[in-house]
Design a protein around this motif. Structure first.
Motif, PDB file in Angstrom:
ATOM      1  N   PHE A   1      13.995  -2.092  18.670  1.00 14.25           N
ATOM      2  CA  PHE A   1      13.230  -3.365  19.346  1.00 14.25           C
ATOM      3  C   PHE A   1      13.242  -4.025  20.988  1.00 14.25           C
ATOM      4  O   PHE A   1      14.710  -3.644  21.696  1.00 14.25           O
ATOM      5  CB  PHE A   1      13.745  -4.800  19.112  1.00 14.25           C
ATOM      6  N   GLY A   2      12.686  -3.654  21.647  1.00  7.80           N
ATOM      7  CA  GLY A   2      11.915  -3.850  23.453  1.00  7.80           C
ATOM      8  C   GLY A   2      12.051  -1.958  23.751  1.00  7.80           C
ATOM      9  O   GLY A   2      11.500  -2.262  25.084  1.00  7.80           O
ATOM     10  N   LYS A   3      12.697  -1.044  23.076  1.00  6.06           N
ATOM     11  CA  LYS A   3      12.539   0.214  23.205  1.00  6.06           C
ATOM     12  C   LYS A   3      10.899   0.995  23.856  1.00  6.06           C
ATOM     13  O   LYS A   3      10.325   0.798  22.569  1.00  6.06           O
ATOM     14  CB  LYS A   3      13.682   1.620  22.700  1.00  6.06           C
TER      15      LYS A   3
ATOM     16  N   LEU B   1      -1.212   6.711  22.927  1.00  6.89           N
ATOM     17  CA  LEU B   1      -0.868   4.983  22.650  1.00  6.89           C
ATOM     18  C   LEU B   1       0.527   4.953  22.777  1.00  6.89           C
ATOM     19  O   LEU B   1       1.812   5.077  22.127  1.00  6.89           O
ATOM     20  CB  LEU B   1      -0.851   4.410  20.595  1.00  6.89           C
ATOM     21  N   ASP B   2       0.490   3.538  23.925  1.00  2.18           N
ATOM     22  CA  ASP B   2       1.909   3.163  24.970  1.00  2.18           C
ATOM     23  C   ASP B   2       2.643   1.802  24.045  1.00  2.18           C
ATOM     24  O   ASP B   2       1.503   1.051  24.144  1.00  2.18           O
ATOM     25  CB  ASP B   2       1.917   3.400  25.971  1.00  2.18           C
ATOM     26  N   ILE B   3       3.467   1.721  23.210  1.00  3.00           N
ATOM     27  CA  ILE B   3       3.975   0.004  23.247  1.00  3.00           C
ATOM     28  C   ILE B   3       5.456   0.223  24.123  1.00  3.00           C
ATOM     29  O   ILE B   3       6.258   0.309  23.986  1.00  3.00           O
ATOM     30  CB  ILE B   3       3.839   0.194  21.252  1.00  3.00           C
ATOM     31  N   ARG B   4       4.951  -0.813  24.921  1.00  5.56           N
ATOM     32  CA  ARG B   4       5.992  -0.849  25.944  1.00  5.56           C
ATOM     33  C   ARG B   4       7.408  -1.582  25.689  1.00  5.56           C
ATOM     34  O   ARG B   4       8.432  -1.527  26.236  1.00  5.56           O
ATOM     35  CB  ARG B   4       5.561  -1.548  27.578  1.00  5.56           C
ATOM     36  N   SER B   5       7.370  -2.469  24.933  1.00  2.10           N
ATOM     37  CA  SER B   5       8.439  -3.140  24.500  1.00  2.10           C
ATOM     38  C   SER B   5       7.720  -3.957  22.932  1.00  2.10           C
ATOM     39  O   SER B   5       7.851  -4.694  22.182  1.00  2.10           O
ATOM     40  CB  SER B   5       8.539  -4.561  25.003  1.00  2.10           C
ATOM     41  N   PRO B   6       8.213  -2.581  21.571  1.00  2.00           N
ATOM     42  CA  PRO B   6       8.207  -3.244  20.553  1.00  2.00           C
ATOM     43  C   PRO B   6       8.924  -4.441  19.850  1.00  2.00           C
ATOM     44  O   PRO B   6       9.977  -4.368  20.311  1.00  2.00           O
ATOM     45  CB  PRO B   6       8.392  -1.502  20.025  1.00  2.00           C
ATOM     46  N   GLY B   7       8.038  -4.541  19.431  1.00  2.00           N
ATOM     47  CA  GLY B   7       8.316  -6.043  18.528  1.00  2.00           C
ATOM     48  C   GLY B   7       8.953  -6.311  16.456  1.00  2.00           C
ATOM     49  O   GLY B   7       7.698  -5.264  17.169  1.00  2.00           O
ATOM     50  N   LEU B   8       8.950  -6.878  16.458  1.00  2.00           N
ATOM     51  CA  LEU B   8       9.350  -6.425  15.165  1.00  2.00           C
ATOM     52  C   LEU B   8       8.091  -6.488  14.543  1.00  2.00           C
ATOM     53  O   LEU B   8       7.894  -6.009  13.578  1.00  2.00           O
ATOM     54  CB  LEU B   8      10.283  -7.252  14.210  1.00  2.00           C
ATOM     55  N   GLY B   9       7.089  -7.094  15.153  1.00  2.00           N
ATOM     56  CA  GLY B   9       6.000  -7.416  14.595  1.00  2.00           C
ATOM     57  C   GLY B   9       4.995  -6.559  14.851  1.00  2.00           C
ATOM     58  O   GLY B   9       4.078  -6.515  14.156  1.00  2.00           O
ATOM     59  N   ASP B  10       5.397  -5.069  15.230  1.00  2.00           N
ATOM     60  CA  ASP B  10       4.534  -4.400  15.875  1.00  2.00           C
ATOM     61  C   ASP B  10       4.678  -3.121  14.703  1.00  2.00           C
ATOM     62  O   ASP B  10       3.672  -1.959  15.129  1.00  2.00           O
ATOM     63  CB  ASP B  10       4.656  -3.682  17.054  1.00  2.00           C
ATOM     64  N   ALA B  11       5.465  -3.152  14.347  1.00  2.00           N
ATOM     65  CA  ALA B  11       6.368  -2.448  12.488  1.00  2.00           C
ATOM     66  C   ALA B  11       4.679  -2.045  12.105  1.00  2.00           C
ATOM     67  O   ALA B  11       4.590  -3.023  11.319  1.00  2.00           O
ATOM     68  CB  ALA B  11       7.030  -2.943  11.625  1.00  2.00           C
ATOM     69  N   ALA B  12       4.066  -1.232  11.471  1.00  2.00           N
ATOM     70  CA  ALA B  12       2.835  -0.865  11.233  1.00  2.00           C
ATOM     71  C   ALA B  12       2.689   0.911  10.735  1.00  2.00           C
ATOM     72  O   ALA B  12       2.641   1.344  11.626  1.00  2.00           O
ATOM     73  CB  ALA B  12       1.873  -1.788  11.891  1.00  2.00           C
TER      74      ALA B  12
ATOM     75  N   ARG C   1       3.738   6.503  11.154  1.00  3.82           N
ATOM     76  CA  ARG C   1       4.241   5.043  10.855  1.00  3.82           C
ATOM     77  C   ARG C   1       5.293   4.813  11.925  1.00  3.82           C
ATOM     78  O   ARG C   1       6.075   5.262  11.866  1.00  3.82           O
ATOM     79  CB  ARG C   1       4.512   5.368   9.442  1.00  3.82           C
ATOM     80  N   LEU C   2       5.234   3.567  11.972  1.00  2.00           N
ATOM     81  CA  LEU C   2       6.262   2.833  13.332  1.00  2.00           C
ATOM     82  C   LEU C   2       7.223   2.067  12.513  1.00  2.00           C
ATOM     83  O   LEU C   2       6.877   0.913  12.256  1.00  2.00           O
ATOM     84  CB  LEU C   2       5.248   2.271  14.055  1.00  2.00           C
ATOM     85  N   THR C   3       8.185   2.527  12.020  1.00  2.73           N
ATOM     86  CA  THR C   3       9.335   1.691  12.370  1.00  2.73           C
ATOM     87  C   THR C   3      10.300   0.797  13.803  1.00  2.73           C
ATOM     88  O   THR C   3      10.475   1.699  14.442  1.00  2.73           O
ATOM     89  CB  THR C   3      10.482   2.029  11.409  1.00  2.73           C
ATOM     90  N   VAL C   4      10.384  -0.999  13.283  1.00  6.66           N
ATOM     91  CA  VAL C   4      11.054  -0.760  14.748  1.00  6.66           C
ATOM     92  C   VAL C   4      12.548  -1.651  14.512  1.00  6.66           C
ATOM     93  O   VAL C   4      12.099  -2.887  13.507  1.00  6.66           O
ATOM     94  CB  VAL C   4      10.448  -2.231  15.478  1.00  6.66           C
ATOM     95  N   THR C   5      13.518  -1.721  14.768  1.00  2.75           N
ATOM     96  CA  THR C   5      15.138  -1.530  14.304  1.00  2.75           C
ATOM     97  C   THR C   5      15.715  -2.566  14.584  1.00  2.75           C
ATOM     98  O   THR C   5      15.629  -2.520  16.814  1.00  2.75           O
ATOM     99  CB  THR C   5      15.934  -0.742  14.026  1.00  2.75           C
TER     100      THR C   5
END
Lengths: 115, 110
Positions: free
Chosen positions: A15-17, A76-87, A111-115
């Motif tokens: 989360f956030g990384k 694709l850069d995700i600057r601060s992944p949230g749990l809702g960005d898991a997809a 497949r991205l998992t956010v912990t």
């Protein structure tokens, strides 16, 4: 022979990384797309590049950015992944304009998992 | 925003039965494309329809584009277990803004 390649196939981030997903293509296509697909849903277009021109969807969060340093690669850069960005994140290409009848070629997805 | 509506959301059939999925748009489409996504896989292009009233066939699959270019259907005759997956229609709005229908998930009982 893989034509649209995505690495990695599975990505776990905290989360956030910040995390970067990559896509490359051997088709020499002008257009590259990034889609987000959540479970049991349709792919949702985030943005696309027509050559170097970046086209953002109006409802794509600012948290998502993209880079296309050359014809073959797109990130694709995700600057601060949230749990809702898991997809599943799908990269696709087309030779030219979809409205003119070109088809899309999809990569296998990351497949991205956010912990 | 502009959307393509697709029904049904799910379809469960016995092997050998037929299957149809429908897509509808409120605006005239330049073309409509159909994709199949197997479980755990990525969308794979099946076909594109461009002309008003166009009908195309691929073996047991028949694709139609309405006369007004606002609706389309995919019909599978005598389904097989290999037909399992989610079928999406998709249409471009503006040049490269591809909008997908919600998809129809087909399951086939042997």
């Amino acid at each position: 022979d893989a034509m649209v390649i995505q690495n990695p196939r599975y990505q776990v981030t905290q989360f956030g990384k910040p995390v970067t997903l990559s896509c490359s293509q051997t088709l020499n296509h002008n257009v590259m797309y990034w889609y987000q697909q959540k479970s049991s849903q349709a792919p949702k277009l985030l943005f696309h590049y027509y050559d170097k021109d970046f086209n953002n969807e109006a409802d794509t969060p600012d948290n998502f950015q993209s880079r296309r340093p050359n014809t073959s690669f797109c990130f694709l850069d995700i600057r601060s992944p949230g749990l809702g960005d898991a997809a599943m994140y799908l990269c696709a290409t087309s030779r030219d304009s979809l409205a003119r009848g070109d088809e899309q070629y999809f990569g296998p997805g990351t497949r991205l998992t956010v912990t | 925003g502009q959307q393509v509506m697709q029904i049904p959301q799910y379809q469960h059939v016995q092997e050998g039965e037929d299957f149809t999925t429908y897509c509808n748009s409120s605006t005239t489409l330049s073309n409509i494309q159909w994709y199949k996504q197997r479980p755990g896989g990525h969308p794979v292009f099946l076909i594109q329809l461009v002309k008003s009233g166009e009908v195309k066939k691929q073996k047991r699959l028949t694709f139609q584009f309405g006369e007004a270019k606002k609706n389309s259907s995919l019909h599978i005759t005598a389904t097989q277990t290999t037909d399992v997956g989610t079928y999406f229609c998709a249409a471009p709005y503006n040049n490269n803004d591809m909008r997908f229908g919600a998809g129809t998930r087909l399951t086939v009982k042997p």
